[in-house]
Design an enzyme around this catalytic site. Structure first.
Site, PDB file in Angstrom:
ATOM      1  N   HIS A 119       0.823  -1.219   0.000  1.00  0.00           N
ATOM      2  CA  HIS A 119       0.000   0.000   0.000  1.00  0.00           C
ATOM      3  C   HIS A 119       0.858   1.270   0.000  1.00  0.00           C
ATOM      4  O   HIS A 119       0.314   2.373   0.138  1.00  0.00           O
ATOM      5  CB  HIS A 119      -0.931   0.033   1.217  1.00  0.00           C
ATOM      6  CG  HIS A 119      -1.879  -1.125   1.291  1.00  0.00           C
ATOM      7  ND1 HIS A 119      -2.678  -1.508   0.241  1.00  0.00           N
ATOM      8  CD2 HIS A 119      -2.146  -2.004   2.303  1.00  0.00           C
ATOM      9  CE1 HIS A 119      -3.402  -2.571   0.604  1.00  0.00           C
ATOM     10  NE2 HIS A 119      -3.084  -2.891   1.848  1.00  0.00           N
TER      11      HIS A 119
HETATM   12 ZN   LIG Z   1      -3.758  -7.436   3.410  1.00  0.00          ZN
END
Ligand SMILES: [Zn+2]
Length: 301
Positions: A119
């Site tokens: 992320h």
């Molecule tokens: Zn995850």
């Protein structure tokens, strides 16, 4: 050594924090106790350098991370309060994926017993991710090993949005993500190949989708190296997963991914990515099984 760990670089978190910091040391203990690996199989990786990081992240973001000047909003998005140890752990965890990838090029496989911080974007972090380890490893190996075709196979239950964004429009790194459609991140990026699954998806449906997506990924990428994010969070007992895979289903997933790569002689660096089971020992079981499966498949030849 081919298993790289950074669990000695613990970052200080409040006791109620939901990041399972203890999982990583438990995983290493579990693998050692199982007798399949000896102490010589494990190593502490070098920290990635500023030069390696800035092949992926912008210098301004790196400067804020290293200098401790991330805003309150940036720290909240990452989910960790800033500390020197957060910086060191993030460098070491990316270093572990890089070391695993180098090992893969000579041995066939290598693993980071943490990592999978997918992320992290070029200019920001989120969801417990500061630096994007797979992206840093891919860029480093393009430089030092001259690789031109790398595939990221992201089986964490959350979309690899940072990785997709970093390599958007870049034909040298193919990004594949199979994840929950309604799970975090709620605004998704476009990978080269995305498979979105409904809440409650079970073993057979998951594996049916994975099999064809894996073929398509390897066909389109013609990868010289794969980086496999073997998230334990599609598990039915995961607090953040929303899918219904069993441990047996996750074992079949690992066999499918690693077996397919081995059959095509594509080296693989494995990162653990997420795993937030109600009972953290379940996440440790799933991660440990991934490592044992890799050993069985790649060392059998
Ligand atoms: Zn995850």
């Amino acid at each position: 050594m081919h298993l790289f760990y950074s669990d000695v670089f613990v970052l200080p978190l409040p006791s109620h924090h939901r990041f399972p910091m203890g999982k990583y040391a438990r995983l290493r203990e579990r693998l050692l106790a199982g007798g399949d690996f000896g102490v010589d199989d494990f190593g502490v990786p070098a920290a990635v350098t500023d030069a390696q990081i800035t092949r992926v992240h912008c210098a301004d973001y790196l400067g804020r991370v290293v200098g401790g000047t991330l805003s309150a909003a940036e720290q909240k998005a990452i989910g960790f309060p800033w500390s020197e140890r957060m910086v060191e752990r993030s460098r070491r965890s990316s270093g572990a994926t890089l070391a695993a990838a180098r090992e893969a090029l000579t041995r066939g496989w290598g693993a980071n017993l943490a990592g999978g911080t997918h992320h992290a974007f070029r200019d920001r972090g989120e969801g417990f991710c500061v630096f994007n380890d797979a992206a840093i490893a891919a860029r480093a190996l393009q430089g030092e090993a001259g690789l031109t075709r790398i595939a990221v196979i992201d089986c964490d239950v959350h979309q690899g949005n940072g990785t997709a964004s970093i390599f958007a429009g870049d034909d040298s790194v193919f990004t594949f993500s199979i994840h929950g459609a309604r799970n975090f991140p709620f605004s998704k990026e476009k990978s080269d190949l995305d498979v979105e699954l409904a809440d409650g998806t079970g073993d057979d449906e998951y594996l049916w989708h994975l099999e064809s997506a894996l073929d398509e990924t390897l066909e389109r990428s013609r990868a010289q190296l794969a980086i496999y994010l073997a998230g334990a969070d599609p598990f039915e007992g995961d607090r953040l997963g929303r899918l219904k895979l069993t441990k047996r289903g996750l074992a079949r997933r690992d066999e499918m991914v690693l077996g397919t790569l081995a059959a095509r002689a594509i080296p693989v660096a494995i990162a653990m990515a997420g795993g937030y089971a109600q009972d953290i020992e379940d996440s440790v079981d799933i991660h440990a099984n991934t490592i044992r499966t890799a050993q069985r498949i790649f060392e059998a030849a």
